[in-house]
Design a protein around this motif. Structure first.
Motif, mmCIF file in Angstrom:
data_model
loop_
_atom_site.group_PDB
_atom_site.id
_atom_site.type_symbol
_atom_site.label_atom_id
_atom_site.label_comp_id
_atom_site.label_asym_id
_atom_site.label_seq_id
_atom_site.Cartn_x
_atom_site.Cartn_y
_atom_site.Cartn_z
ATOM 1 N N ALA A 42 0.859 -1.180 0.000
ATOM 2 C CA ALA A 42 0.000 0.000 0.000
ATOM 3 C C ALA A 42 0.895 1.229 0.000
ATOM 4 C CB ALA A 42 -0.908 0.019 1.227
ATOM 5 N N SER A 43 0.438 2.295 -0.639
ATOM 6 C CA SER A 43 1.249 3.514 -0.688
ATOM 7 C C SER A 43 0.355 4.733 -0.801
ATOM 8 C CB SER A 43 2.222 3.475 -1.868
ATOM 9 O OG SER A 43 1.509 3.518 -3.096
ATOM 10 N N SER A 44 0.950 5.878 -0.515
ATOM 11 C CA SER A 44 0.236 7.150 -0.596
ATOM 12 C C SER A 44 1.259 8.245 -0.842
ATOM 13 C CB SER A 44 -0.527 7.420 0.707
ATOM 14 O OG SER A 44 -1.171 8.679 0.672
ATOM 15 N N CYS A 45 0.840 9.278 -1.558
ATOM 16 C CA CYS A 45 1.726 10.416 -1.809
ATOM 17 C C CYS A 45 0.922 11.701 -1.641
ATOM 18 C CB CYS A 45 2.344 10.326 -3.203
ATOM 19 S SG CYS A 45 3.723 11.480 -3.465
ATOM 20 N N TYR A 51 6.116 10.528 -0.369
ATOM 21 C CA TYR A 51 5.604 9.193 -0.680
ATOM 22 C C TYR A 51 5.838 8.290 0.520
ATOM 23 C CZ TYR A 51 5.774 4.537 -2.965
ATOM 24 O OH TYR A 51 5.606 3.217 -3.311
ATOM 25 N N TYR A 52 4.785 7.569 0.918
ATOM 26 C CA TYR A 52 4.868 6.594 2.008
ATOM 27 C C TYR A 52 4.406 5.247 1.484
ATOM 28 C CZ TYR A 52 4.920 10.795 4.960
ATOM 29 O OH TYR A 52 5.226 12.005 5.534
ATOM 30 N N ALA A 53 5.129 4.183 1.839
ATOM 31 C CA ALA A 53 4.739 2.849 1.367
ATOM 32 C C ALA A 53 4.997 1.795 2.429
ATOM 33 C CB ALA A 53 5.495 2.488 0.101
ATOM 34 N N ALA A 54 4.061 0.849 2.544
ATOM 35 C CA ALA A 54 4.276 -0.365 3.336
ATOM 36 C C ALA A 54 4.834 -1.391 2.367
ATOM 37 C CB ALA A 54 2.961 -0.845 3.946
ATOM 38 N N THR A 55 6.075 -1.807 2.585
ATOM 39 C CA THR A 55 6.804 -2.635 1.631
ATOM 40 C C THR A 55 7.189 -3.960 2.275
ATOM 41 O OG1 THR A 55 7.731 -0.559 0.790
ATOM 42 C CG2 THR A 55 8.682 -2.607 -0.026
ATOM 43 N N GLN A 56 6.850 -5.054 1.604
ATOM 44 C CA GLN A 56 7.111 -6.390 2.157
ATOM 45 C C GLN A 56 8.332 -7.027 1.519
ATOM 46 O OE1 GLN A 56 3.978 -9.401 1.620
ATOM 47 N NE2 GLN A 56 4.400 -10.076 3.715
ATOM 48 N N VAL A 57 9.178 -7.600 2.361
ATOM 49 C CA VAL A 57 10.342 -8.339 1.887
ATOM 50 C C VAL A 57 9.866 -9.690 1.348
ATOM 51 C CG1 VAL A 57 12.524 -9.410 2.543
ATOM 52 C CG2 VAL A 57 11.854 -7.211 3.562
ATOM 53 N N MET A 58 10.271 -10.033 0.137
ATOM 54 C CA MET A 58 9.878 -11.286 -0.493
ATOM 55 C C MET A 58 11.109 -12.181 -0.674
ATOM 56 S SD MET A 58 6.652 -10.740 -0.871
ATOM 57 C CE MET A 58 6.189 -12.120 -1.935
ATOM 58 N N VAL A 62 7.812 -15.824 -0.976
ATOM 59 C CA VAL A 62 7.121 -15.831 0.323
ATOM 60 C C VAL A 62 7.325 -14.484 1.013
ATOM 61 C CG1 VAL A 62 6.935 -16.942 2.568
ATOM 62 C CG2 VAL A 62 7.428 -18.317 0.527
ATOM 63 N N GLY A 63 6.222 -13.897 1.480
ATOM 64 C CA GLY A 63 6.298 -12.601 2.131
ATOM 65 C C GLY A 63 6.820 -12.676 3.550
ATOM 66 N N GLY A 64 7.640 -11.689 3.924
ATOM 67 C CA GLY A 64 8.185 -11.634 5.274
ATOM 68 C C GLY A 64 7.937 -10.292 5.919
ATOM 69 N N GLU A 65 8.979 -9.686 6.455
ATOM 70 C CA GLU A 65 8.889 -8.410 7.163
ATOM 71 C C GLU A 65 8.236 -7.334 6.294
ATOM 72 O OE1 GLU A 65 11.937 -4.921 8.843
ATOM 73 O OE2 GLU A 65 12.698 -6.681 7.766
ATOM 74 N N ILE A 66 7.436 -6.489 6.931
ATOM 75 C CA ILE A 66 6.828 -5.350 6.242
ATOM 76 C C ILE A 66 7.329 -4.074 6.923
ATOM 77 C CG2 ILE A 66 4.694 -4.202 5.549
ATOM 78 C CD1 ILE A 66 3.289 -6.927 5.857
ATOM 79 N N PHE A 67 8.008 -3.239 6.174
ATOM 80 C CA PHE A 67 8.563 -2.000 6.720
ATOM 81 C C PHE A 67 8.140 -0.819 5.847
ATOM 82 C CE2 PHE A 67 11.503 -3.489 3.539
ATOM 83 C CZ PHE A 67 12.026 -2.343 2.953
ATOM 84 N N ALA A 68 8.391 0.378 6.350
ATOM 85 C CA ALA A 68 7.970 1.579 5.627
ATOM 86 C C ALA A 68 9.118 2.185 4.836
ATOM 87 C CB ALA A 68 7.418 2.615 6.602
ATOM 88 N N ILE A 69 8.789 2.649 3.643
ATOM 89 C CA ILE A 69 9.699 3.446 2.833
ATOM 90 C C ILE A 69 9.112 4.841 2.729
ATOM 91 C CG2 ILE A 69 10.574 3.828 0.492
ATOM 92 C CD1 ILE A 69 10.915 0.854 0.178
ATOM 93 N N VAL A 70 9.955 5.841 2.869
ATOM 94 C CA VAL A 70 9.537 7.241 2.784
ATOM 95 C C VAL A 70 10.391 7.929 1.725
ATOM 96 C CG1 VAL A 70 9.261 9.421 4.023
ATOM 97 C CG2 VAL A 70 8.921 7.247 5.226
ATOM 98 N N CYS A 101 2.505 9.901 7.602
ATOM 99 C CA CYS A 101 2.108 8.614 7.028
ATOM 100 C C CYS A 101 0.666 8.268 7.397
ATOM 101 C CB CYS A 101 3.039 7.519 7.531
ATOM 102 S SG CYS A 101 2.742 5.902 6.776
ATOM 103 N N PRO A 102 -0.144 7.822 6.435
ATOM 104 C CA PRO A 102 -1.534 7.457 6.720
ATOM 105 C C PRO A 102 -1.637 6.254 7.658
ATOM 106 C CG PRO A 102 -1.210 7.835 4.373
ATOM 107 C CD PRO A 102 0.151 7.787 4.991
ATOM 108 N N GLN A 103 -2.731 6.209 8.407
ATOM 109 C CA GLN A 103 -2.993 5.122 9.352
ATOM 110 C C GLN A 103 -3.013 3.769 8.656
ATOM 111 O OE1 GLN A 103 -3.967 5.682 12.864
ATOM 112 N NE2 GLN A 103 -3.477 3.515 12.984
ATOM 113 N N SER A 104 -3.608 3.715 7.469
ATOM 114 C CA SER A 104 -3.749 2.439 6.761
ATOM 115 C C SER A 104 -2.400 1.806 6.443
ATOM 116 C CB SER A 104 -4.548 2.643 5.468
ATOM 117 O OG SER A 104 -3.910 3.608 4.632
ATOM 118 N N ILE A 105 -1.385 2.614 6.216
ATOM 119 C CA ILE A 105 -0.051 2.091 5.941
ATOM 120 C C ILE A 105 0.642 1.685 7.234
ATOM 121 C CG2 ILE A 105 2.256 2.745 5.107
ATOM 122 C CD1 ILE A 105 0.852 4.349 2.908
ATOM 123 N N LEU A 106 0.528 2.495 8.265
ATOM 124 C CA LEU A 106 1.130 2.162 9.559
ATOM 125 C C LEU A 106 0.611 0.826 10.083
ATOM 126 C CD1 LEU A 106 0.953 5.639 11.339
ATOM 127 C CD2 LEU A 106 3.016 4.522 10.462
#
Length: 202
Positions: A42-45, A51-58, A62-70, A101-106
């Motif tokens: 998910a992302s928003s600008c 720009y804010y994004a919830a980014t998952q390590v693949m 297979v999906g793993g940790e989800i961290f934020a990119i700004v 950062c929006p709540q939905s991304i956090l």
């Protein structure tokens, strides 16, 4: 990292910063014995500025940790040097100053022990909480830090005046009205007042 700038033609046909950065941060690379990559969940600008994004390590799909990119975003359509679009990317572990950062991304981010990331998340949630506070017409508010206006007036207490979506603030002593830019992000509290209601006769 520093700023990466480019002409619009280098954005691969993506019409917005959000679309371009979503594409940049979603990728898969082959490594020994498998694959690694990232996926933007998910992302928003907001206002095309940050720009804010919830980014998952693949890993091997297979999906793993989800961290934020700004990313700080820069637009300059009239640039004579061709630097019409630019961005500076950071991970939340770098403790970005940007905290809108929006709540939905956090809510998508997985727990972290990184102190800088934890502090950034706290700042983002604190800002969201400040912005969620409600004010009504006639409320009296007190700013934690007095403001000085262009007419020379300095004040900390104001009466709220709401007219539809428009909000202004009236000084209780002079009755002068003011606009307060970024009011939702300021530290303030409600001052208890006695409101007089109209008497309705049957």
């Amino acid at each position: 990292m520093g700023w990466l700038t480019m002409p619009f033609a280098s954005m691969g046909g993506h019409p917005t910063a959000k679309a371009y950065l979503d594409d940049q941060f979603t990728y898969t690379r082959e490594v020994d014995g498998g694959s690694k990559g990232l996926r933007v969940l998910a992302s928003s600008c907001p206002q095309n500025r940050t720009y804010y994004a919830a980014t998952q390590v693949m890993t091997n799909g297979v999906g793993g940790e989800i961290f934020a990119i700004v990313c700080k975003v820069h637009w300059c359509p009239g640039s004579k040097t061709g630097e019409q679009f630019g961005y500076k990317d950071m991970e939340e572990s770098m403790g970005p100053c940007e905290d809108d950062c929006p709540q939905s991304i956090l809510d998508l981010l997985t727990p972290t022990n990184n102190e800088h990331a934890q502090d950034w998340r706290r700042r983002c949630r604190a800002r969201l909480e400040r912005r969620s506070r409600k004010i009504e017409d006639g409320d009296r508010i007190r700013l934690e830090t007095p403001l000085k206006f262009v007419d020379g007036h300095t004040g900390s207490e104001f009466i709220v005046e709401k007219r539809g979506r428009r909000v202004s603030f009236r000084d209780p002593e002079t009755c002068q009205r003011y606009r307060i830019t970024g009011f939702r992000d300021l530290a303030w509290q409600l001052v208890p007042v006695t409101k007089v209601h109209k008497t309705i006769f049957a």
